[in-house]
Design a protein around this motif. Structure first.
Motif, PDB file in Angstrom:
ATOM      1  N   PRO A  15      10.822  32.338  85.681  1.00 20.80           N
ATOM      2  CA  PRO A  15      11.643  33.473  85.242  1.00 20.80           C
ATOM      3  C   PRO A  15      12.715  33.796  86.274  1.00 20.80           C
ATOM      4  O   PRO A  15      12.535  33.554  87.476  1.00 20.80           O
ATOM      5  N   LEU A  16      13.817  34.367  85.796  1.00 24.26           N
ATOM      6  CA  LEU A  16      14.991  34.586  86.643  1.00 24.26           C
ATOM      7  C   LEU A  16      15.465  36.031  86.599  1.00 24.26           C
ATOM      8  O   LEU A  16      15.571  36.632  85.528  1.00 24.26           O
ATOM      9  N   PHE A  17      15.796  36.566  87.769  1.00 19.10           N
ATOM     10  CA  PHE A  17      16.497  37.839  87.906  1.00 19.10           C
ATOM     11  C   PHE A  17      17.684  37.558  88.830  1.00 19.10           C
ATOM     12  O   PHE A  17      17.512  37.374  90.038  1.00 19.10           O
ATOM     13  N   LEU A  18      18.870  37.478  88.267  1.00 21.38           N
ATOM     14  CA  LEU A  18      20.071  37.020  88.974  1.00 21.38           C
ATOM     15  C   LEU A  18      21.076  38.164  89.069  1.00 21.38           C
ATOM     16  O   LEU A  18      21.328  38.849  88.076  1.00 21.38           O
ATOM     17  N   THR A  19      21.666  38.341  90.235  1.00 18.07           N
ATOM     18  CA  THR A  19      22.549  39.488  90.453  1.00 18.07           C
ATOM     19  C   THR A  19      23.774  39.114  91.276  1.00 18.07           C
ATOM     20  O   THR A  19      23.686  38.347  92.235  1.00 18.07           O
ATOM     21  N   HIS A  20      24.898  39.693  90.875  1.00 21.33           N
ATOM     22  CA  HIS A  20      26.151  39.621  91.638  1.00 21.33           C
ATOM     23  C   HIS A  20      26.801  40.995  91.585  1.00 21.33           C
ATOM     24  O   HIS A  20      26.531  41.777  90.667  1.00 21.33           O
ATOM     25  N   SER A  21      27.692  41.267  92.525  1.00 25.29           N
ATOM     26  CA  SER A  21      28.551  42.445  92.374  1.00 25.29           C
ATOM     27  C   SER A  21      29.745  42.059  91.507  1.00 25.29           C
ATOM     28  O   SER A  21      30.072  40.872  91.344  1.00 25.29           O
ATOM     29  N   ALA A  22      30.416  43.062  90.960  1.00 25.37           N
ATOM     30  CA  ALA A  22      31.535  42.818  90.051  1.00 25.37           C
ATOM     31  C   ALA A  22      32.666  42.062  90.743  1.00 25.37           C
ATOM     32  O   ALA A  22      33.360  41.257  90.113  1.00 25.37           O
ATOM     33  N   ALA A  23      32.862  42.305  92.044  1.00 25.07           N
ATOM     34  CA  ALA A  23      33.933  41.642  92.790  1.00 25.07           C
ATOM     35  C   ALA A  23      33.379  40.664  93.825  1.00 25.07           C
ATOM     36  O   ALA A  23      34.010  40.412  94.853  1.00 25.07           O
ATOM     37  N   ASP A  24      32.234  40.100  93.550  1.00 17.93           N
ATOM     38  CA  ASP A  24      31.593  39.125  94.445  1.00 17.93           C
ATOM     39  C   ASP A  24      32.486  37.895  94.580  1.00 17.93           C
ATOM     40  O   ASP A  24      33.058  37.422  93.602  1.00 17.93           O
ATOM     41  N   PHE A  25      32.584  37.352  95.793  1.00 20.20           N
ATOM     42  CA  PHE A  25      33.376  36.122  95.941  1.00 20.20           C
ATOM     43  C   PHE A  25      32.638  34.915  95.362  1.00 20.20           C
ATOM     44  O   PHE A  25      33.242  33.850  95.171  1.00 20.20           O
ATOM     45  N   VAL A  26      31.350  35.048  95.100  1.00 20.59           N
ATOM     46  CA  VAL A  26      30.619  34.086  94.272  1.00 20.59           C
ATOM     47  C   VAL A  26      30.470  34.747  92.904  1.00 20.59           C
ATOM     48  O   VAL A  26      29.628  35.616  92.719  1.00 20.59           O
ATOM     49  N   PRO A  27      31.297  34.393  91.933  1.00 19.37           N
ATOM     50  CA  PRO A  27      31.359  35.151  90.680  1.00 19.37           C
ATOM     51  C   PRO A  27      30.104  35.004  89.835  1.00 19.37           C
ATOM     52  O   PRO A  27      29.330  34.046  89.959  1.00 19.37           O
ATOM     53  N   VAL A  28      29.935  35.973  88.943  1.00 14.89           N
ATOM     54  CA  VAL A  28      28.740  36.030  88.098  1.00 14.89           C
ATOM     55  C   VAL A  28      28.626  34.824  87.175  1.00 14.89           C
ATOM     56  O   VAL A  28      27.543  34.530  86.672  1.00 14.89           O
ATOM     57  N   ALA A  29      29.713  34.091  86.954  1.00 14.49           N
ATOM     58  CA  ALA A  29      29.655  32.897  86.104  1.00 14.49           C
ATOM     59  C   ALA A  29      28.635  31.890  86.613  1.00 14.49           C
ATOM     60  O   ALA A  29      28.059  31.131  85.822  1.00 14.49           O
ATOM     61  N   HIS A  30      28.390  31.862  87.914  1.00 20.38           N
ATOM     62  CA  HIS A  30      27.340  30.984  88.448  1.00 20.38           C
ATOM     63  C   HIS A  30      26.009  31.279  87.762  1.00 20.38           C
ATOM     64  O   HIS A  30      25.264  30.361  87.399  1.00 20.38           O
ATOM     65  N   SER A  31      25.711  32.564  87.601  1.00 21.11           N
ATOM     66  CA  SER A  31      24.422  32.966  87.041  1.00 21.11           C
ATOM     67  C   SER A  31      24.406  32.972  85.521  1.00 21.11           C
ATOM     68  O   SER A  31      23.395  32.608  84.912  1.00 21.11           O
ATOM     69  N   THR A  32      25.508  33.381  84.888  1.00 19.15           N
ATOM     70  CA  THR A  32      25.506  33.387  83.423  1.00 19.15           C
ATOM     71  C   THR A  32      25.417  31.965  82.878  1.00 19.15           C
ATOM     72  O   THR A  32      24.739  31.721  81.868  1.00 19.15           O
ATOM     73  N   ASP A  33      26.054  31.008  83.542  1.00 13.42           N
ATOM     74  CA  ASP A  33      25.954  29.610  83.106  1.00 13.42           C
ATOM     75  C   ASP A  33      24.515  29.104  83.234  1.00 13.42           C
ATOM     76  O   ASP A  33      24.003  28.420  82.340  1.00 13.42           O
ATOM     77  N   LEU A  34      23.875  29.428  84.353  1.00 11.20           N
ATOM     78  CA  LEU A  34      22.491  28.997  84.552  1.00 11.20           C
ATOM     79  C   LEU A  34      21.565  29.669  83.537  1.00 11.20           C
ATOM     80  O   LEU A  34      20.720  29.004  82.915  1.00 11.20           O
ATOM     81  N   ALA A  35      21.717  30.976  83.353  1.00 12.24           N
ATOM     82  CA  ALA A  35      20.852  31.689  82.412  1.00 12.24           C
ATOM     83  C   ALA A  35      21.044  31.189  80.984  1.00 12.24           C
ATOM     84  O   ALA A  35      20.086  31.061  80.220  1.00 12.24           O
ATOM     85  N   HIS A  36      22.290  30.880  80.629  1.00 12.31           N
ATOM     86  CA  HIS A  36      22.566  30.334  79.290  1.00 12.31           C
ATOM     87  C   HIS A  36      21.847  28.991  79.110  1.00 12.31           C
ATOM     88  O   HIS A  36      21.189  28.762  78.088  1.00 12.31           O
ATOM     89  N   ALA A  37      21.985  28.111  80.096  1.00 10.17           N
ATOM     90  CA  ALA A  37      21.350  26.799  79.996  1.00 10.17           C
ATOM     91  C   ALA A  37      19.832  26.935  79.899  1.00 10.17           C
ATOM     92  O   ALA A  37      19.183  26.244  79.100  1.00 10.17           O
ATOM     93  N   GLN A  38      19.262  27.836  80.686  1.00 11.29           N
ATOM     94  CA  GLN A  38      17.814  28.009  80.648  1.00 11.29           C
ATOM     95  C   GLN A  38      17.356  28.625  79.328  1.00 11.29           C
ATOM     96  O   GLN A  38      16.316  28.244  78.776  1.00 11.29           O
ATOM     97  N   THR A  39      18.126  29.575  78.811  1.00  9.57           N
ATOM     98  CA  THR A  39      17.748  30.224  77.558  1.00  9.57           C
ATOM     99  C   THR A  39      17.837  29.249  76.391  1.00  9.57           C
ATOM    100  O   THR A  39      16.954  29.212  75.525  1.00  9.57           O
ATOM    101  N   VAL A  40      18.888  28.442  76.354  1.00  9.95           N
ATOM    102  CA  VAL A  40      19.017  27.420  75.308  1.00  9.95           C
ATOM    103  C   VAL A  40      17.842  26.447  75.371  1.00  9.95           C
ATOM    104  O   VAL A  40      17.336  25.986  74.341  1.00  9.95           O
ATOM    105  N   ALA A  41      17.382  26.162  76.594  1.00 11.45           N
ATOM    106  CA  ALA A  41      16.254  25.233  76.767  1.00 11.45           C
ATOM    107  C   ALA A  41      14.899  25.886  76.474  1.00 11.45           C
ATOM    108  O   ALA A  41      13.888  25.190  76.465  1.00 11.45           O
ATOM    109  N   GLY A  42      14.880  27.210  76.265  1.00 11.31           N
ATOM    110  CA  GLY A  42      13.643  27.855  75.852  1.00 11.31           C
ATOM    111  C   GLY A  42      13.079  28.904  76.786  1.00 11.31           C
ATOM    112  O   GLY A  42      12.032  29.488  76.489  1.00 11.31           O
TER     113      GLY A  42
END
Length: 276
Positions: free
Chosen positions: A213-240
């Protein structure tokens, strides 16, 4: 404000910095053990291990620096966890996948000592290692759950972002350390080297229900953008995977700085306790 997307929970919250922090006694100093032969392959343990959930912490530092998490390790230990503050070889010591190999070895060490798979909390580059360990193979067998603060879930994305004309100084530096981690430049890479860049991206290993299970967090202006986590969460959710949350905090905080907000620290604590 909270919105639930079809593929993941995306929580956008403004938390008051005046929120009360749970009081707890200060634990005793940690004890350090080796899990391998390299000087960085060590774990400092905080808290009594009896009848306590295990929490492994993986520090950030762009894969090239050690950062001090001892105070936060004590904070979690004072709230009921046996904390394993874990070091690993840096990119200046060895190229990928040495860092993942170290985390997997450390997880085996912790499981032997405590008898069960630990929770893992990682920050920035340590967040990358945390989500990588939670997704590699059948990650759920070795990791009970992952909290990742500003995880660089895709070093390749970080490399691309750092090459943009508008890239910030931290993004440009992260591009360079991602190259050092991989040991090659992706736009010149072919064959084995390109496979290494693919291997570095956590979502490349997503297997859904077999992963942690995943709990992933970024700030709104993080220099590592939230897309890192939304892409991972999407891939994991599609996989089940049915337990993947992405949370955005207001501001510019990165990695462990997010825990300076007492309300957010309490949210992390609640998630860890629910998954212990």
């Amino acid at each position: 404000m909270r919105r639930t997307l079809p593929v993941l929970a995306l929580c956008v919250a403004l938390l008051s910095s005046s929120a009360a922090v749970e009081a707890a006694p200060e634990p005793s100093p940690g004890k350090t053990f080796s899990y391998g032969g390299h000087a960085r392959q060590n774990i400092t343990v905080y808290g009594d291990r009896s009848a306590r959930p295990a929490l492994m912490i993986l520090h950030g530092g762009s894969w090239v620096r050690d950062t001090d998490w001892s105070a936060r390790a004590r904070w979690f230990a004072a709230r009921g966890f046996t904390v394993y503050d874990t070091d690993y070889r840096l990119a200046t010591d060895a190229a990928w996948p040495a860092q993942r190999d170290d985390v997997l070895a450390a997880l085996r060490w912790v499981k032997r000592r405590g008898g069960s798979a630990p929770l893992v909390l990682g920050s920035s580059a340590g967040g990358h290692l945390a989500v990588s360990a939670g997704a590699y193979g059948a990650g759920r067998k070795r990791v009970r759950g992952v909290v990742a603060l500003s995880p660089v879930a895709s070093p390749y994305r970080a490399w691309k972002d750092g090459g943009m004309p508008a890239a910030s100084s931290p993004q440009r530096k992260l591009r360079g350390t991602a190259e050092l981690l991989a040991g090659c430049v992706p736009d010149r890479a072919a064959g084995r080297c390109w496979k290494k860049w693919v291997d570095l991206v956590a979502k490349s290993h997503a297997s859904g229900k077999d992963d942690a299970p995943l709990f992933l967090t970024h700030s709104a202006a993080d220099f590592v953008p939230v897309a890192h986590s939304t892409d991972l969460a999407h891939a994991q959710t599609v996989a089940g995977l049915r337990d993947a949350t992405v949370r955005i905090e207001q501001g510019t905080a990165h990695g462990g700085e997010l825990l300076r907000n007492p309300g957010f620290a309490q949210a992390v604590l609640r998630w860890l306790r629910q998954h212990a």
